[in-house]
Motif scaffolding. Structure first.
Motif, PDB file in Angstrom:
ATOM      1  N   VAL A 169       0.828  -1.208   0.000  1.00 60.06           N
ATOM      2  CA  VAL A 169       0.000   0.000   0.000  1.00 60.06           C
ATOM      3  C   VAL A 169       0.868   1.266   0.000  1.00 60.06           C
ATOM      4  CG1 VAL A 169      -1.613   1.377   1.379  1.00 60.06           C
ATOM      5  CG2 VAL A 169      -2.006  -1.071   1.068  1.00 60.06           C
ATOM      6  N   SER A 170       1.923   1.289   0.828  1.00 58.81           N
ATOM      7  CA  SER A 170       2.763   2.489   0.908  1.00 58.81           C
ATOM      8  C   SER A 170       3.523   2.732  -0.384  1.00 58.81           C
ATOM      9  CB  SER A 170       3.735   2.378   2.086  1.00 58.81           C
ATOM     10  OG  SER A 170       4.607   1.279   1.920  1.00 58.81           O
ATOM     11  N   LEU A 171       4.081   1.671  -0.973  1.00 56.92           N
ATOM     12  CA  LEU A 171       4.785   1.842  -2.241  1.00 56.92           C
ATOM     13  C   LEU A 171       3.809   2.176  -3.365  1.00 56.92           C
ATOM     14  CD1 LEU A 171       7.438  -1.035  -2.095  1.00 56.92           C
ATOM     15  CD2 LEU A 171       7.762   1.393  -1.647  1.00 56.92           C
ATOM     16  N   GLY A 172       2.616   1.593  -3.325  1.00 56.83           N
ATOM     17  CA  GLY A 172       1.604   1.921  -4.321  1.00 56.83           C
ATOM     18  C   GLY A 172       1.181   3.373  -4.233  1.00 56.83           C
ATOM     19  N   THR A 173       1.061   3.898  -3.002  1.00 55.90           N
ATOM     20  CA  THR A 173       0.718   5.309  -2.820  1.00 55.90           C
ATOM     21  C   THR A 173       1.801   6.215  -3.398  1.00 55.90           C
ATOM     22  OG1 THR A 173      -0.504   4.786  -0.800  1.00 55.90           O
ATOM     23  CG2 THR A 173       0.169   7.078  -1.108  1.00 55.90           C
ATOM     24  N   ALA A 174       3.069   5.864  -3.136  1.00 57.04           N
ATOM     25  CA  ALA A 174       4.178   6.660  -3.672  1.00 57.04           C
ATOM     26  C   ALA A 174       4.172   6.653  -5.198  1.00 57.04           C
ATOM     27  CB  ALA A 174       5.504   6.127  -3.137  1.00 57.04           C
ATOM     28  N   LEU A 175       3.919   5.478  -5.780  1.00 60.35           N
ATOM     29  CA  LEU A 175       3.905   5.373  -7.242  1.00 60.35           C
ATOM     30  C   LEU A 175       2.734   6.146  -7.828  1.00 60.35           C
ATOM     31  CD1 LEU A 175       5.291   4.078  -9.685  1.00 60.35           C
ATOM     32  CD2 LEU A 175       3.777   2.110  -9.407  1.00 60.35           C
TER      33      LEU A 175
END
Length: 497
Positions: A169-175
């Motif tokens: 979720v955190s990496l998806g938000t950054a992307l």
């Protein structure tokens, strides 16, 4: 019978609530263990190293509420980019020059370009490796803490699954929130003399993500030049035909302000300095004679308009300086720009100037209207100088740019698609009054970058403060046509008695 049934239902309800409460507590416990373990894993194992151009760099992914990217370039300072949102922050630190690549920089005339040519791909590779390593470190940290706390396979597996979900979720938000044009508006923190070398030429700042590669190489190249040059900082190359204007205002007799102004004039290759008034505090002849003499040491044209703290004696002393041009309802062509200006109609050094009073508003409006008529009759101007932003209304649509001061607070407002109002803070840090507050008022000034056709392209907002005024914050802004800037209208600061 009814009493027994109610008692049974009460017991069952209590058991259900207790079970729900225990499940909720267990869930909160698992979540807390997962987050703490993941954070500890990131802090311990979230850093990887790798080459970046001629440097050996550190890539660190760490917890951060607002995301973003920071490029640390010792000893120059750091660049902060609003590149993404999310709970992780990327830090790239250029720690040391690679010995082999540094030798190429020194011995090979083309070594600098060759060593920095791979900067973009090096950065991509380093960031990718850091992301995978940080994700693994977060998972391992959560699993280890889960096993240590629960000592049960099932509960540890739950912690691991939750940690994996949080990482995704955190990496998806950054992307999803990634902004490739964040390089357009970097924030610089460091020493004032190094700001041009790190930030680069405003004319060449990227406006599209495809140009990011070239800008990254330029950053590496500039820093490489600094490290391989013994006596001088890298030369700040001006773009072809670029016009650089330094906007100062409200100096208020601060002698230290001239040191900052001279440094910016030299380091940023300034062509013209424009001053929107309040050079002095009380407007006495002695003040002006002692303070205005520093104008002549700048060795570039100095365009001045009178503020409400400047008397006729102040204006006369400024006019005596060999490089000074005083404007009062007229237009002068300076450094390739048609500059219009008019002085503040008031002289109020000893009382509060209330620009909210109806008569005061009318007086300021009429003065702005005078300058607008002069500009119209003269065939237009590239920018207009006023002291109080309250005078700007009649000029909207007449000139593309209005420069003002008076408020001791920096504001940028878009009147319409045609006119931008830029109100400068106090370059003198509000003078001695700036020391009366808990935190001293920072010295504020701006570098404006015009094209050869006199169009404003970008500006650097500079705030100087800290020990010995050696620390600086520089915010690069790219001017985008027909896009409004901050629209807040500040309340004028009272002129102290």
């Amino acid at each position: 019978m009814a009493i027994r049934l109610r008692a049974l239902l009460t017991v069952l309800a209590s058991m259900f609530r207790a079970r729900v409460t225990r499940r909720t507590a267990r869930g909160i416990g698992v979540l807390a263990v997962t987050v703490v373990g993941a954070v500890l894993g990131l802090l311990i194992g979230g850093t990887s190293t790798g080459p970046l151009g001629p440097f050996q760099a550190e890539f660190t992914l760490s917890p951060g509420l607002h995301g973003g990217t920071q490029v640390v370039v010792p000893p120059l300072g750091s660049l902060t980019l609003d590149s993404h949102a999310g709970p992780e922050r990327l830090t790239i630190r250029l720690d040391a020059l690679d010995q082999a690549r540094t030798q190429k920089l020194v011995s090979d005339p083309n070594g600098l370009e060759a060593a920095s040519a791979s900067a973009f791909s090096d950065a991509q590779e380093g960031i990718t490796h850091a992301v995978f390593q940080a994700a693994g470190a977060a998972l391992v940290g959560a699993l280890l803490l889960g096993a240590l706390v629960y000592r049960r396979t099932r509960r540890t597996a739950q912690v691991g699954a939750l940690a994996l979900g949080l990482v995704v979720v955190s990496l998806g938000t950054a992307l999803a929130t990634f902004k490739g044009d964040a390089i357009d508006e970097p924030r610089y923190d460091g020493l004032l003399v190094n700001a041009p070398a790190v930030v680069g030429d405003a004319r060449k700042i990227a406006s599209r993500y495809e140009q990011y590669r070239a800008e990254l190489q330029r950053l590496v190249t500039n820093v490489g030049k600094l490290y391989t040059t013994v006596s001088n900082l890298p030369v700040y190359e001006p773009g072809d035909g670029a016009i650089r204007v330094l906007h100062v205002s409200d100096m208020h007799l601060n002698p230290g302000a001239w040191d900052v102004v001279r440094t910016v004039v030299q380091q940023f290759s300034i062509d013209v300095v424009v001053d929107t008034g309040d050079l002095t505090d009380w407007g006495t002849e002695r003040e002006a004679a002692a303070y205005a003499g520093s104008i002549g040491t700048l060795n570039v044209p100095y365009v001045f308009i009178r503020g409400n703290h400047d008397s006729a004696e102040t204006v006369a002393e400024v006019a005596r300086q060999k490089n000074a041009i005083v404007l009062d309802n007229r237009i002068a062509t300076v450094g390739g720009l048609r500059i219009a200006g008019i002085g503040d109609p008031r002289f109020t050094p000893d009382k509060t100037a209330d620009s909210t009073d109806l008569l005061e508003k009318r007086r300021l409006f009429d003065t702005g209207n005078q300058l607008a008529d002069t500009i119209t009759r003269s065939g237009g101007a590239d920018l207009a100088m006023i002291h109080d932003p309250a005078m700007a209304g009649p000029l909207a649509g007449t000139v593309p740019l209005i420069l003002a001061g008076h408020l001791h607070h920096r504001e940028v407002s878009q009147y319409n698609d045609e006119t931008l109002l830029m109100t400068e803070g106090s370059t003198g840090g509000a003078g001695l009054r700036g020391l009366q507050t808990k935190e001293p008022t920072p010295l504020a000034l701006s570098v404006l970058y015009f094209s050869s056709t006199a169009k404003l392209q970008a500006y650097d907002d500079i705030s100087v403060g800290g020990t010995g005024r050696s620390e600086v914050t520089l915010q690069r802004r790219i001017v985008k046509k027909a896009e409004p800037q901050a629209t807040s209208t500040p309340t004028p600061s009272p002129t102290p008695s």
